[in-house]
Write a protein that holds these residues in place. Structure first.
Motif, short mmCIF file in Angstrom:
data_model
loop_
_atom_site.label_atom_id
_atom_site.label_comp_id
_atom_site.label_asym_id
_atom_site.label_seq_id
_atom_site.Cartn_x
_atom_site.Cartn_y
_atom_site.Cartn_z
N VAL A 137 0.83 -1.26 -0.15
CA VAL A 137 -0.03 -0.09 0.07
C VAL A 137 0.99 1.17 -0.08
N SER A 138 0.51 2.40 -0.75
CA SER A 138 1.37 3.34 -0.92
C SER A 138 0.65 4.53 -1.60
N ARG A 139 1.03 5.73 -1.17
CA ARG A 139 0.34 6.90 -1.66
C ARG A 139 0.95 7.77 -2.54
N THR A 140 2.34 7.12 -3.05
CA THR A 140 3.34 7.90 -3.92
C THR A 140 3.58 6.75 -5.03
N SER A 141 3.57 7.30 -6.40
CA SER A 141 4.12 6.53 -7.24
C SER A 141 5.03 7.35 -8.08
N THR A 142 6.08 6.64 -8.50
CA THR A 142 7.17 7.46 -9.43
C THR A 142 7.41 6.75 -10.38
N ILE A 143 7.33 7.57 -11.79
CA ILE A 143 7.50 7.21 -13.03
C ILE A 143 8.86 8.09 -13.74
N GLY A 144 9.98 7.82 -13.53
CA GLY A 144 10.94 8.48 -14.23
C GLY A 144 11.01 9.74 -13.35
N GLU A 145 10.78 10.95 -13.84
CA GLU A 145 10.92 12.33 -13.47
C GLU A 145 9.61 12.64 -12.75
N LEU A 162 -11.14 10.62 -4.41
CA LEU A 162 -9.77 10.43 -4.65
C LEU A 162 -9.07 11.49 -5.58
N THR A 163 -8.15 12.18 -4.87
CA THR A 163 -7.29 13.17 -5.45
C THR A 163 -5.82 12.71 -6.03
N LEU A 164 -5.55 13.04 -7.34
CA LEU A 164 -4.15 12.54 -7.82
C LEU A 164 -3.55 13.90 -7.95
N THR A 165 -2.50 14.11 -7.48
CA THR A 165 -1.43 15.27 -7.92
C THR A 165 -0.27 14.94 -8.43
N VAL A 166 -0.17 15.44 -9.60
CA VAL A 166 1.15 15.01 -10.55
C VAL A 166 2.30 16.04 -10.51
N HIS A 185 -7.19 9.38 -16.58
CA HIS A 185 -7.83 8.19 -16.50
C HIS A 185 -7.58 7.24 -15.48
N LEU A 186 -8.70 6.78 -14.87
CA LEU A 186 -8.28 5.82 -13.67
C LEU A 186 -9.00 4.59 -13.74
N VAL A 187 -8.51 3.53 -13.53
CA VAL A 187 -8.96 2.11 -13.51
C VAL A 187 -8.82 1.59 -12.19
N ALA A 188 -9.82 0.93 -11.48
CA ALA A 188 -9.61 0.23 -10.38
C ALA A 188 -9.74 -1.22 -10.46
N LEU A 189 -9.09 -2.00 -9.70
CA LEU A 189 -9.46 -3.41 -9.81
C LEU A 189 -9.27 -4.01 -8.30
N ARG A 190 -10.33 -4.96 -8.11
CA ARG A 190 -10.27 -5.50 -6.67
C ARG A 190 -9.27 -6.56 -6.78
N ARG A 230 -1.21 11.94 -19.41
CA ARG A 230 -0.64 12.56 -20.68
C ARG A 230 0.30 13.82 -20.40
N HIS A 231 1.62 13.86 -20.59
CA HIS A 231 2.43 15.12 -20.47
C HIS A 231 3.46 14.94 -21.61
N ASP A 232 3.90 16.18 -22.27
CA ASP A 232 5.11 16.03 -23.40
C ASP A 232 4.65 15.00 -24.52
N ASP A 233 3.42 14.91 -24.65
CA ASP A 233 2.87 14.09 -25.76
C ASP A 233 3.17 12.51 -25.32
N THR A 234 3.33 12.16 -23.97
CA THR A 234 3.54 10.75 -23.77
C THR A 234 2.54 10.43 -22.56
N VAL A 235 1.80 9.19 -22.69
CA VAL A 235 0.89 8.63 -21.78
C VAL A 235 1.83 7.91 -20.84
N ARG A 236 1.81 8.12 -19.58
CA ARG A 236 2.46 7.58 -18.43
C ARG A 236 1.33 6.88 -17.36
#
Length: 256
Positions: A137-145, A162-166, A185-190, A230-236
């Motif tokens: 369980v974590s409240r932070t996700s890191t993808i590169g920068e 749920l609020t996500l801050t980028v 866009h958010l998907v949740a899976l049990r 999506r940022h800088d024309d790339t979806v992460r």
């Protein structure tokens, strides 16, 4: 997916993505085997109550059909955009990163019908399957920068905010680009059975850094959240493990 549809899925007997057939519609994978680690032209159809492939869909979030593929251990997630031929055959470039079982979800609304999410099992051939443990369980996700922070709690049977801050390189982003008609866009899976919940953000003109979603989960337990932006024309994709717990306040409210 609308809040009403989420509520119906959460409260009804049929939860999203658990069945290959529902209301006369069936997800039919046409590609027999999928190799590991290289692109495959994965094909499938959705047949309707008459048994023929569906060709008329309502466009939702810029697509006629959303196709999600996850590994059974919920460590791999892909949101791909298949193309449909005139006869109703869908085709998607799919690369499964490791051997083992996967679950594919088709999220769509047939023209004149209700939104459905159908699920089917896939198998990636080659090598030994070694399931990974569910990420902590974590409240932070890191993808590169990029760093994405999650605020809010999942509460069974209640609508959860749920609020996500980028952030990028430690600075809040205010120039996110639209993706599928929204800024996220958010998907949740049990985790225990891969029940599928598809949620979208509140309407907002602000392109970040905060994106707010409303989700309703059907039960307590662990969930995996996958957030595309999506940022800088790339979806992460940022991913989180969250545990749904009935809060004391929710219990009190429910009692009244």
């Amino acid at each position: 997916m609308s809040t009403a549809t989420q509520h119906q899925q959460a409260q009804g007997n049929t939860l999203g993505g658990l069945q290959v057939s529902q209301n006369g519609y069936t997800l039919n994978p046409l590609t027999a085997s999928t190799p590991t680690g290289r692109p495959t032209d994965f094909k499938f159809t959705v047949t309707g109550p008459g048994g023929k492939p569906v060709v008329d869909y309502k466009v939702e979030h810029e697509k006629k059909l959303h196709f999600i593929v996850v590994s059974r251990d919920l460590t791999s997630f892909q949101h791909v955009h298949p193309e449909m031929t005139r006869d109703g055959t869908w085709s998607a470039k799919l690369t499964l990163p490791k051997a083992g079982p996967y679950r594919a979800f088709a999220d769509f609304t047939p023209k004149g019908g209700e939104n459905l999410t159908l699920g089917a099992d896939l198998q990636a051939a080659g090598g030994d399957y070694q399931p990974e443990p569910l990420p902590h369980v974590s409240r932070t996700s890191t993808i590169g920068e990029y760093t994405v922070n999650l605020a809010g709690n999942l509460v069974p049977g209640h609508t959860s905010k749920l609020t996500l801050t980028v952030n990028k390189s430690g600075k809040p982003l205010s120039d996110l680009q639209p993706y599928l008609g929204d800024f996220g866009h958010l998907v949740a899976l049990r985790a225990d059975d891969l029940t599928y919940l598809h949620v979208h953000p509140e309407a907002s003109e602000k392109a970040g850094p905060e994106i707010t979603f409303h989700a309703e989960v059907p039960s307590g337990g662990d969930y995996r959240l996958f957030f595309d932006f999506r940022h800088d024309d790339t979806v992460r994709t940022a991913d989180f493990t969250a545990t749904a717990v009935l809060s004391p306040s929710a219990t009190h409210d429910h009692g009244h």
